[in-house]
Design a protein around this motif. Structure first.
Motif: not given
Ligand SMILES: Cc1cc2nc3c(=O)[nH]c(=O)nc-3n(C[C@H](O)[C@H](O)[C@H](O)COP(=O)(O)OP(=O)(O)OC[C@H]3O[C@@H](n4cnc5c(N)ncnc54)[C@H](O)[C@@H]3O)c2cc1C
Length: 557
Positions: A63-92
């Motif tokens: 899987w993509p390592d979140p330390l190297l390839n983080p993503r952020t996600a939130r449920t609405s634009a009014a919220e701060p985004a949290r770091e999350e491995l949202f919908c990861p796909v192998p990178q190779m």
């Protein structure tokens, strides 16, 4: 960062060597085109794969390592985004197909015209596809036969017309598939063997697939599954025209003075910058990363990101939230066996039916428990550690199975991928930020499909059933679509019907980004079929697209 000298100009540059990129590489190179492919991850050999569950699943070996390839996600634009491995796909090399489940159903004819069938849905941006099932059908057929799919033609009674059957009969029956079929039959519902990216018998010079419990989320040490890594990448390489460069991370796409794409700038394995010029660029990074790369490629002409004059790049993103009902059976089910390669499906609740009170539906299937050791398995509600957890493992692990759904989540204008300026990856580039509010329709449809999944388990003989509803979209699935929709109207779409950017004529986006709707089925067969369709169009029009390359190379089919 040092700059290396520019390599020779390529005819076609494909960015990404996963399902769509490898399909394009096979089709173009076999037609005589010279292709350079830039893939950010490594090219792993099958000897490097194995069944180390802790490494593969818990420690990001694949899987993509979140330390190297983080993503952020939130449920609405009014919220701060949290770091999350949202919908990861192998990178190779091989992309998501390296350790996938490999369920390959076709979309149905109605999937391409849901807006017409269901009408408008408030808050959603439903759109018909600019292409129909008939246009894609020959390419479904080509992928099924070239890639190697096992299935039973005609068994899914909701499927559209086919030009021929599958190259291989279905994979052998498992106990959990038997339970699923029994449950569906008792309820009077249609079920069928899940079409599988595997060979049930030797085919096309390849041996039959070795069925192992270490399948989904584990690479394939036998090299016998149908994956981009095992099939289309070697076929493209065998032409001698596929210059596949692993460990090359494309950071930016650069325009020339005429507004055409001139080059892809990438960082290579030495950490040096290289500029690859080409006549034609095919973007195949997956819907999240393709949108990110377009948004990272700003210029005076496109200050909001490449080909983004419509402000639609990244918008209307859809994912298939994954959820299931879990059944416990008196007899052992051994639902880890086969790792999902021997499963059963139903499209009984796939098509839109307005009597249900929500739009569309989804694929439900026997999902096994998949992982395959109890260390990553947990009965919903059961303790995760201690003596009680061990007791539940011993008594229930071999006796449980899941019936899972593919949720057809609705596209919405404000559900989007954009750049998170507050976080960079290990290469210093802003990460993808996902903003996603589930539509009421998603939650209603999800509850309905989980209730039907539970009924299948009960009718199949389960002694108890637990329902796990999807209450929000967590990105726990690896299906992604919609971030550069195709359409005929440049004000309402990023790409035309050939997945060519309306605003940049030598740029094509060939992954799931182009899908106007996510549908309720696993997307990759359609992603590959569509990539093949686009490449056929490119080949048929090579004189028009070429500056110096495609026409001069004498590419022919
Ligand atoms: C565990 C698992 C199970 C799955 N099961 C199924 C299933 O049963 N059925 C199904 O239909 N689908 C399944 N999928 C999903 C499937 O893998 C994806 O839909 C498919 O791989 C998407 O193809 P793609 O070409 O769009 O992207 P990918 O296959 O993800 O390929 C994209 C490639 O682009 C590369 N890339 C990204 N950004 C850059 C950049 N900037 N520069 C260079 N390279 C870049 C990536 O490293 C990657 O290799 C599963 C996925 C996983 C992980």
């Amino acid at each position: 960062m040092a700059r290396k000298p520019r390599p020779d100009r390529a005819e076609v540059c494909i960015i990404g060597a996963g399902a769509s990129g490898a399909t394009a590489a096979k089709v173009l190179t076999e037609a005589g085109v010279r292709v350079v492919a830039l893939e950010r991850g490594p090219w792993r050999r099958r000897e490097s794969f194995g069944g180390d569950e802790l490494a593969n699943i818990n420690r990001y070996n694949l899987w993509p390592d979140p330390l190297l390839n983080p993503r952020t996600a939130r449920t609405s634009a009014a919220e701060p985004a949290r770091e999350e491995l949202f919908c990861p796909v192998p990178q190779m090399v091989g992309g998501g197909t390296v350790h996938w489940q490999g369920w390959l159903p076709r979309f149905t004819p109605n999937d391409f015209r849901l807006r017409t069938i269901a009408g408008p849905l408030e808050g959603a941006s439903l759109a018909d596809w600019p292409i129909g099932y008939d246009e894609l059908e020959p390419y479904y057929d080509r992928v099924e036969w070239a890639f190697g799919v096992s299935g039973l033609a005609g068994a899914n009674r909701f499927e559209g017309p086919r030009s021929r059957g599958y190259p291989c009969p279905p994979m052998p029956m498992s106990r959990y598939a038997e339970n699923f079929h029994r449950g569906c039959a008792a309820l009077g519902w249609n079920s069928f063997p899940t079409p599988q990216a595997a060979l049930s018998r030797p085919f096309g010079g390849r041996p039959a697939t070795v069925v192992s419990a270490f399948a989904q989320q584990h690479g394939d040490p036998t090299g016998t599954r149908s994956s981009a890594l095992n099939v289309f990448v070697p076929q493209a390489a065998a032409t001698g025209r596929y210059d596949l460069r692993p460990d090359c991370y494309v950071r930016e796409l650069v325009l020339d003075a005429e507004g055409r794409l001139r080059s892809a700038v990438y960082e290579d394995a030495d950490g040096d910058l290289v500029e690859q010029e080409a006549d034609l660029f095919l973007l195949a990074c997956g819907a999240v990363e393709s949108a990110r790369l377009l948004l990272l490629s700003r210029s005076g002409r496109f200050p909001a990101g490449l080909a983004n004059g419509s402000d639609l790049v990244g918008r209307n993103v859809t994912f298939h939230e994954y959820s299931a009902a879990i059944g416990l059976f008196d007899d052992p089910v051994y639902a880890w066996a086969g790792g999902g390669y021997v499963s059963a499906s139903s499209f009984q609740f796939y098509e839109h039916d307005e009597r249900r009170g929500f739009v569309s539906g989804g694929h439900v299937a026997a999902a096994g428990v998949g992982i395959p050791l109890p260390i990553n398995w947990r009965l919903p509600g059961a303790p995760a550690w201690g003596a009680e957890a061990k007791r539940v493992d011993r008594e229930a692990f071999n006796h449980s199975m899941a019936v899972a759904m593919v949720l057809h989540d609705m596209p919405q204008h404000d559900n989007r991928v954009d750049l998170d300026d507050g976080m960079v990856d290990a290469w210093g580039l802003p990460v993808a930020r996902i903003t996603l509010t589930p539509h009421r329709n998603d939650l209603d449809q999800g509850r309905f499909l989980i209730d039907r999944s539970a009924e299948i388990l009960e009718a199949g003989g389960a002694r108890s059933v637990t329902k796990v509803y999807a209450e929000r979209v967590t990105g726990n699935c690896s299906h992604q679509h919609g971030t550069a929709r195709m359409g005929d109207d440049p004000a309402a779409s990023v790409l035309n019907r050939w997945c060519q950017a309306h605003e940049v004529d030598n740029l094509f986006v060939i992954d799931g980004s182009s899908f106007p709707t996510g549908t309720g089925a696993n997307p990759t067969l359609t992603i590959m079929a569509n990539a093949w369709r686009v490449c056929d169009h490119i080949l048929a029009n090579r004189g028009r697209f070429a500056r110096a390359g495609l026409a001069a190379s004498g590419a022919s089919r």
